[in-house]
Design a protein around this motif. Structure first.
Motif, PDB file in Angstrom:
ATOM      1  N   GLY A  65       2.224  17.356  22.004  1.00  0.00           N
ATOM      2  CA  GLY A  65       2.118  18.301  20.891  1.00  0.00           C
ATOM      3  C   GLY A  65       3.479  18.789  20.462  1.00  0.00           C
ATOM      4  O   GLY A  65       4.499  18.184  20.783  1.00  0.00           O
ATOM      5  N   GLU A  84       4.536  24.817  21.190  1.00  0.00           N
ATOM      6  CA  GLU A  84       3.145  25.065  21.580  1.00  0.00           C
ATOM      7  C   GLU A  84       2.882  24.611  23.011  1.00  0.00           C
ATOM      8  O   GLU A  84       2.170  25.271  23.765  1.00  0.00           O
ATOM      9  N   ILE A  85       3.488  23.467  23.343  1.00  0.00           N
ATOM     10  CA  ILE A  85       3.287  22.910  24.681  1.00  0.00           C
ATOM     11  C   ILE A  85       3.814  23.874  25.743  1.00  0.00           C
ATOM     12  O   ILE A  85       3.176  24.096  26.765  1.00  0.00           O
ATOM     13  N   ILE A 105       1.330  26.615  26.178  1.00  0.00           N
ATOM     14  CA  ILE A 105       0.157  26.173  26.946  1.00  0.00           C
ATOM     15  C   ILE A 105       0.496  26.098  28.430  1.00  0.00           C
ATOM     16  O   ILE A 105      -0.275  26.544  29.283  1.00  0.00           O
ATOM     17  N   VAL A 113      -4.374  21.704  21.201  1.00  0.00           N
ATOM     18  CA  VAL A 113      -4.430  20.904  22.431  1.00  0.00           C
ATOM     19  C   VAL A 113      -4.544  21.772  23.692  1.00  0.00           C
ATOM     20  O   VAL A 113      -4.440  21.272  24.799  1.00  0.00           O
ATOM     21  N   SER A 114      -4.781  23.069  23.504  1.00  0.00           N
ATOM     22  CA  SER A 114      -4.824  23.945  24.681  1.00  0.00           C
ATOM     23  C   SER A 114      -6.066  23.677  25.528  1.00  0.00           C
ATOM     24  O   SER A 114      -6.076  23.908  26.725  1.00  0.00           O
TER      25      SER A 114
END
Lengths: 311, 402
Positions: A200, A204-205, A208, B158-159
């Motif tokens: 991603g 964002e990764i 997460i 994608v979490s």
């Protein structure tokens, strides 16, 4: 003949020096062009099951010879530690899990696609480039096979397919450049049955990864390997134990090309060294010419060559 | 007289109104009563997570369970990100679940994956229960994984893992020791056309785990310098102190106990092998004094005794109380002193009926301060009369009637 040689040498030195200077500046410019949405891939070692499907998919995607997928479930390969090489751009290694010996830890290795790549910095012909999307790719036609990138890489990733002397090929993960052009995921990410590889946007990764650590503090140590290591990498890892024990090199947060580049940039800024060199040589020449002019009449019979060598 | 008659006339009328009223009450009101009952059973459930016999569809939920924002609207519902455990407040017993589940996601390529739900759910009691797999459930029947996990790997958010990963993680998270010799196509997914499925199904139905008996006392022989013997009273922790199973048995799965590679003997029948840390962690979580001698002794320890451990014998009323009544609900137990008034706040001269202590005070002693007799408010020892009366001693002469 000799005069000609010297001129040639000076010419090529000047060219080389300016090439390095230009090369360095182009690296410096690279991190300015990095996209906000650049790629990040998270390897969740707690989720990886060591099926090695990624190794198979990688070979297929890069047209490399491979055995059948079924043969990859043979886990005898885990007996010894393996590194990516010209026959495998990515490899999975098994590590012991002290918390529960029945659930071993698996770690996938490949090019980390550094945010400030040392290989790009070291490449003297500018074959390796850092892309805006975060990937580190190369132009095979430009590569001269000097292997500076191999020496520069702190993860010891680039390897060479170098059977023909005039046709060297870098072999390392290219983040599936060809596949992504067709808007496909990298082959390893696509095949992973557990989605242990999460693809991603880098920002964002990281978020997460942080959430996962927060939610399961017993399962993970509070460290995202690659978030800051040598200035950050595109591939990042989370794990239940210290990364040194997973054979991930303990690296500081300073980018690898930092020191070398700052020296290079400092010296070569505004073309100072070549100008200084020419100025020095010019002065020496001017002095000797004058001295020669004074002595010309006295030593008219002395051979000219000797003086040239004294220079 | 007339007035009385009128009252009598009203009685049937009031009765009629009452009956009609109770029928006319909105349905929600009666449901609310059920929900209250539900709340009560939730309390029990905390003690014993998976044993609750309750209606699974009747969850205790509030708006805040799902909505983060103060005023959720249709366009901006402000949903919380996967509330997981917070969402789940009730569980069916494992008996209510299916025995075998057929997973047909890849029916075009492989035969159905046959999952032995029964034995897994039975064994989940050793771990955190149903929530181990059913980690998200709203009111109503158990949700299918598909409801939350997208089929597409290249997706916006994608979490949450995609469907393929969600399925695989459920199995492979524990079964990391999958037989590498056979590969995927013969382990769970059989290639279409083979007859593996039926045989497996019967095998799964027959599979039973031997009854796991709860230990009472466990003794370990160690090499510690502090003392060789460690005694652990499982029954006391469980029954007497009423500590939840999952306070110590955290995230356990089959592999935590069963290792085919470890040697087994009479002392260690399932070949359990734990690290130094894992051995100590369950105890150290509560007993966080850094003293090895606390557990490591030269001899076997005797069972718990309130008088020797706390220096205060439980008599009469106190012996009938549950530990948490005095020591609080949280672990480790709160330490108390011998002062009655630290629990019994209402014990004050004039207010306390001394009869409760088994002695009715005489008129002379009734109005005195407690500490006049019970020096320094220490109630553990009988009072010493000699501080006031030279010629009297307790219990030969008592300041009242028994």
């Amino acid at each position: 003949m000799k005069n000609l040689n010297r001129r040639d040498f000076l010419k090529s030195t000047a060219l080389g020096v300016s090439a390095v200077a230009l090369g360095a500046t182009s690296v410096k410019g690279a991190d300015k062009t990095l996209s906000e949405d650049r790629i990040g891939i998270l390897v969740d070692t707690a989720v990886c099951i060591g099926c090695r499907n990624c190794e198979w998919a990688c070979r297929v995607a890069h047209d490399m010879p491979t055995k059948e997928l079924e043969s990859y479930s043979d886990n005898s390969v885990f007996k010894e530690y393996r590194r990516p090489d010209k026959t495998a751009l990515t490899v999975v290694n098994q590590f012991e899990n002290e918390k529960n010996p029945l659930l071993p830890v698996y770690v996938k290795n490949q090019c980390m696609h550094c945010e400030r790549p040392a290989c790009v910095s070291a490449c003297i012909v500018g074959a390796l480039t850092k892309q805006a999307d975060g990937s580190v790719i190369w132009d095979d036609d430009k590569c001269i096979g000097c292997r500076y990138c191999m020496v520069a890489c702190q993860f010891q990733i680039p390897s060479y397919d170098y059977d023909k002397s005039i046709d060297p090929h870098i072999r390392k993960c290219d983040l599936c450049f060809e596949r992504r052009k067709k808007e496909k995921l990298p082959a390893c990410v696509n095949i992973c049955p557990n989605e242990a590889l999460l693809f991603g946007k880098r920002s964002e990764i990281i978020q997460i990864a942080k959430n996962r650590i927060k939610r399961k503090p017993d399962e993970y140590i509070d460290h995202i390997y690659g978030e800051f290591e040598i200035g950050g990498t595109s591939w990042m890892y989370i794990a239940g134990k210290n990364f040194e024990k997973l054979k991930m090199p303990p690296l500081g947060n300073n980018p690898a090309p930092g020191i070398s580049e700052s020296i290079q940039h400092g010296i070569f800024a505004y073309f100072v060294p070549p100008v200084a060199l020419y100025a020095l040589l010019g002065t020496v020449m001017w002095i000797t010419r004058r001295r020669n002019g004074e002595n010309d009449e006295e030593n008219i019979l002395k051979p000219h060559d000797e003086k040239g060598e004294n220079k | 007289m007339m007035m009385k008659k009128v009252y009598f006339l009203y009685i049937p009328l009031i009765l009629i109104i009452c009956i009609a009223g109770s029928n006319l009450l909105p349905k929600g009101l009666t449901k609310k009563f059920d929900a209250d009952k539900g709340n009560f059973s939730k309390e029990n459930q905390n003690n014993n997570l998976t044993h609750v016999e309750s209606d699974f569809t009747n969850q205790t939920l509030t708006c805040k369970s799902c909505h983060e924002t103060e005023y959720p609207t249709k366009n901006d519902p402000g949903l919380r990100k996967c509330p997981r455990f917070d969402m789940i407040s009730k569980f069916p017993t494992f008996n209510k679940g299916p025995e075998v589940v057929d997973i047909k996601e890849m029916s075009d390529k492989y035969t159905d994956v046959v999952f032995s739900h029964k034995i897994h759910s039975q064994m989940s009691e050793m771990s955190i229960g149903c929530t181990d797999c059913h980690h998200y459930n709203t009111t109503g029947p158990v949700l299918n994984c598909r409801e939350c996990h997208e089929q597409n790997r290249s997706r916006e958010d994608v979490s949450v893992p995609d469907l393929k990963a969600a399925f695989h993680r459920q199995c492979m998270g524990c079964h990391k020791q999958w037989s590498h010799d056979n590969g995927c196509s013969t382990q769970c997914h059989s290639n279409k056309g083979t007859d593996v499925k039926n045989r497996d199904r019967q095998e799964m139905l027959d599979k039973k785990h031997p009854k796991v008996t709860e230990p009472t006392k466990m003794i370990w022989e160690t090499n510690s310098a502090a003392g060789k013997i460690v005694t652990f009273f499982h029954n006391e922790h469980n029954q007497l102190f009423k500590i939840n199973c999952n306070t110590c048995h955290k995230q356990e799965n089959c592999t935590k106990c069963h290792d085919v590679n470890n040697p087994k003997d009479d002392k260690n029948p399932i070949g359990i092998k734990k690290s130094f840390e894992d051995h100590h962690k369950p105890c150290m979580n509560c007993h966080n004094e850094n003293a090895c001698e606390k557990c490591h002794k030269e001899k076997e320890m005797t069972p718990f005794n309130h008088s020797s451990s706390a220096g205060w014998t439980l008599k009469n009323y106190h012996s009938r109380l549950a530990c948490e009544k005095c020591h609080g609900n949280s672990m480790p137990f709160k330490k108390l002193d011998n002062n009655c008034t630290s629990c019994h706040k209402n014990f004050a001269p004039g207010k306390f009926d001394h009869k409760l202590a088994g002695l009715t005070l005489s008129e002379n002693h009734k109005e005195m301060e407690c500490e006049n007799c019970h020096l320094k408010n220490d109630f553990s020892k009988p009072p010493d009369c000699k501080t006031c009366h030279d010629d009297k001693s307790f219990p030969a002469q008592s300041p009242g009637k028994r």
